[in-house]
Design an enzyme around this catalytic site. Structure first.
Site, PDB file in Angstrom:
ATOM      1  N   ARG A 162       0.849  -1.195   0.000  1.00 46.87           N
ATOM      2  CA  ARG A 162       0.000   0.000   0.000  1.00 46.87           C
ATOM      3  C   ARG A 162       0.883   1.242   0.000  1.00 46.87           C
ATOM      4  O   ARG A 162       0.621   2.215  -0.674  1.00 46.87           O
ATOM      5  CB  ARG A 162      -0.957   0.019   1.208  1.00 46.87           C
ATOM      6  CG  ARG A 162      -1.661   1.367   1.357  1.00 46.87           C
ATOM      7  CD  ARG A 162      -2.863   1.387   2.316  1.00 46.87           C
ATOM      8  NE  ARG A 162      -2.767   0.481   3.427  1.00 46.87           N
ATOM      9  CZ  ARG A 162      -1.947   0.646   4.490  1.00 46.87           C
ATOM     10  NH1 ARG A 162      -1.150   1.694   4.553  1.00 46.87           N
ATOM     11  NH2 ARG A 162      -1.947  -0.241   5.464  1.00 46.87           N
ATOM     12  N   TYR A 191     -16.699  17.631 -14.483  1.00 45.30           N
ATOM     13  CA  TYR A 191     -16.974  16.205 -14.660  1.00 45.30           C
ATOM     14  C   TYR A 191     -17.968  15.788 -13.570  1.00 45.30           C
ATOM     15  O   TYR A 191     -17.800  16.145 -12.397  1.00 45.30           O
ATOM     16  CB  TYR A 191     -15.660  15.415 -14.540  1.00 45.30           C
ATOM     17  CG  TYR A 191     -15.869  13.933 -14.531  1.00 45.30           C
ATOM     18  CD1 TYR A 191     -16.195  13.250 -15.692  1.00 45.30           C
ATOM     19  CD2 TYR A 191     -15.766  13.204 -13.351  1.00 45.30           C
ATOM     20  CE1 TYR A 191     -16.400  11.875 -15.671  1.00 45.30           C
ATOM     21  CE2 TYR A 191     -15.973  11.837 -13.323  1.00 45.30           C
ATOM     22  CZ  TYR A 191     -16.293  11.184 -14.496  1.00 45.30           C
ATOM     23  OH  TYR A 191     -16.505   9.835 -14.473  1.00 45.30           O
ATOM     24  N   ASP A 215      -7.548  19.554 -13.809  1.00 45.45           N
ATOM     25  CA  ASP A 215      -7.867  18.195 -14.244  1.00 45.45           C
ATOM     26  C   ASP A 215      -7.499  18.133 -15.729  1.00 45.45           C
ATOM     27  O   ASP A 215      -8.179  18.712 -16.575  1.00 45.45           O
ATOM     28  CB  ASP A 215      -9.361  17.912 -14.016  1.00 45.45           C
ATOM     29  CG  ASP A 215      -9.752  16.494 -14.444  1.00 45.45           C
ATOM     30  OD1 ASP A 215      -9.078  15.921 -15.311  1.00 45.45           O
ATOM     31  OD2 ASP A 215     -10.775  15.990 -13.921  1.00 45.45           O
TER      32      ASP A 215
HETATM   33  C1  LIG Z   1     -13.348  10.035 -15.964  1.00 47.90           C
HETATM   34  C2  LIG Z   1     -12.989  11.355 -15.401  1.00 47.90           C
HETATM   35  C3  LIG Z   1     -12.746  11.535 -14.030  1.00 47.90           C
HETATM   36  C4  LIG Z   1     -12.920  10.420 -13.020  1.00 47.90           C
HETATM   37  O1  LIG Z   1     -11.986   9.418 -13.190  1.00 47.90           O
HETATM   38  P1  LIG Z   1     -12.260   7.854 -12.869  1.00 47.90           P
HETATM   39  O2  LIG Z   1     -10.989   7.227 -13.314  1.00 47.90           O
HETATM   40  O3  LIG Z   1     -13.473   7.439 -13.650  1.00 47.90           O
HETATM   41  O4  LIG Z   1     -12.484   7.766 -11.391  1.00 47.90           O
HETATM   42  C5  LIG Z   1     -12.355  12.787 -13.601  1.00 47.90           C
HETATM   43  N1  LIG Z   1     -12.251  13.828 -14.455  1.00 47.90           N
HETATM   44  C6  LIG Z   1     -12.483  13.701 -15.772  1.00 47.90           C
HETATM   45  C7  LIG Z   1     -12.352  14.884 -16.661  1.00 47.90           C
HETATM   46  C8  LIG Z   1     -12.876  12.466 -16.283  1.00 47.90           C
HETATM   47  O5  LIG Z   1     -13.134  12.350 -17.596  1.00 47.90           O
END
Ligand SMILES: *Cc1c(COP(=O)(O)O)cnc(C)c1O
Length: 387
Positions: free
Chosen positions: A56, A109, A182
């Site tokens: 972990r 998102y 992001d």
């Molecule tokens: C898919 C996505 C997420 C979440 O990620 P997961 O791997 O599904 O938990 C976050 N931000 C964006 C822009 C995404 O497309």
């Protein structure tokens, strides 16, 4: 070839392929082995080999991926997680305390919005929406002294709006907050937010980084070492880490990110051209188009414009649904960023939960995740589906 000294000297593709790992000193294995082990033999109590104690906390397959992630984002440290949302949750708990405020994209998102609105809110974290493409709105949403994070996505989903990362970093920092980007939609090949002043880069590696729709994962990369220590502590304390098989697959995907993103972008450009000339298409949304409101900023901060394309049809919702139901090469499905092309109707699929709110998307909108198949086949498929 690991270490930050090397990272800043070589090109993106070299870093993506070599950073984070050197051929195994014992066997010469060129690729990081899948270390399917939960624990490690100690040479006397506390005598750890290479710092490995329990998987972990750290696992060599994950360490290699984390080094590569840091290198491609030009950060100092990378952290891999079991999903994008596990990465987000860890970030939230590492940097936010009850009473803190976050500015979120008004078209975040859905899973990110839900995590703040339905989960973090139970721990006293408050949030306000602001469009990342509107600097004044972001500035106005910041509560000086209380806002700890300004969180943006660029390009956004599914309308592909663009935020000016450099200017957003300045606005966040003026207000005493960190800027989180992001970077899932652009991928580190097309855009490196840390080089533009962002403090935290976050990915759902499920999408372009993994790139083959075969593994779920997440990542965080930072430059600040104190923040990195906080993240390392929380990553281990919370435990939302990927197993070695997942880390291996994600790392394998990352190595070909550059060539895939170039082909995703080539194919998307061909499809955009086709859609622009089609009588049943009312509007094409793509940051590479000169009349896209974020085009100039995108041209400055992105290498190319990527594989996501959205368009509106002239025939309303029914026609949009019909197009989604008729394609044969494009697979009807959620998610994005894989080698195979996907099509979806945001209004009834990815964005169904925001119907009736300010985040509602047009009913005549279709979203494409353009894959790397033969462009002519993709165009013929859309042409047939549009009827
Ligand atoms: C898919 C996505 C997420 C979440 O990620 P997961 O791997 O599904 O938990 C976050 N931000 C964006 C822009 C995404 O497309």
């Amino acid at each position: 070839m690991s270490g930050s000294e090397h990272q800043h000297k070589s090109g993106f593709e070299t870093r993506a392929i070599h950073a984070g790992y050197e051929p195994d000193p014992v066997t010469g294995a060129v690729i990081p082995p899948i270390f399917a082990t939960s624990t490690y033999k100690q040479d006397g109590v506390g005598g750890l080999r290479g710092g490995y104690e329990y998987s972990r906390s750290a696992n060599p397959t994950r360490t290699a991926l984390e080094g590569a992630l840091a290198a491609v984002e030009e950060g100092e440290r990378g952290f891999a997680f079991a999903s994008g949302l596990a990465a987000e949750d860890t970030l939230i708990r590492a940097v936010l305390r009850p009473g803190d405020h976050v500015v979120l994209p008004d078209d975040a998102y859905g899973g990110t919005f839900r995590l703040f609105d339905k989960v973090a809110t139970n721990w006293g974290i408050v949030h306000d929406p602001a469009p990342a493409s509107d600097l004044d709105a972001v500035r106005a949403a910041i509560r000086p002294g209380q806002t700890k994070l300004v969180w943006v996505e660029t390009p956004t989903n599914p309308l592909l709006n663009i935020g000016d990362i450099e200017a957003l970093a300045a606005v966040a920092h003026e207000g005493g907050a960190l800027l989180v980007v992001d970077n899932t939609f652009a991928s580190p090949y097309l855009q490196q937010p840390l080089t533009l002043g962002a403090d935290v880069v976050l990915h759902s590696t499920t999408k372009y980084v993994g790139g083959h729709s075969d593994v779920v994962g997440g990542a965080i990369v930072v430059r600040d070492l104190e923040l990195a220590d906080q993240l390392a502590f929380h990553q281990n304390s919370i435990g939302g880490v990927p197993g070695p098989f997942d880390a291996f697959l994600t790392h394998r995907g990352l190595k070909t990110l550059a060539v895939r993103m170039d082909r995703h972008s080539d194919n998307a450009e061909r499809i955009v051209d086709f859609l622009l000339g089609h009588p049943k298409v009312a509007q094409v949304l793509y940051p590479g188009l000169p009349d896209h409101p974020g085009h100039e900023i995108a041209a400055r901060q992105m290498k190319r414009y990527g594989g996501m394309v959205s368009f509106r049809v002239t025939g309303g919702q029914q026609q949009a649904l019909d197009v989604c139901g008729r394609t044969e090469v494009f697979t009807l499905g959620e998610s994005l960023g894989g080698v195979e092309s996907l099509i979806e109707h945001p209004g009834q699929m990815t964005h169904a939960s925001v119907a009736g709110t300010d985040l509602e998307v047009p009913a005549d909108l279709v979203r494409l995740s353009v894959g790397i198949e033969t462009a002519d086949d993709l165009i013929a498929d859309l042409d047939r589906a549009l009827g």
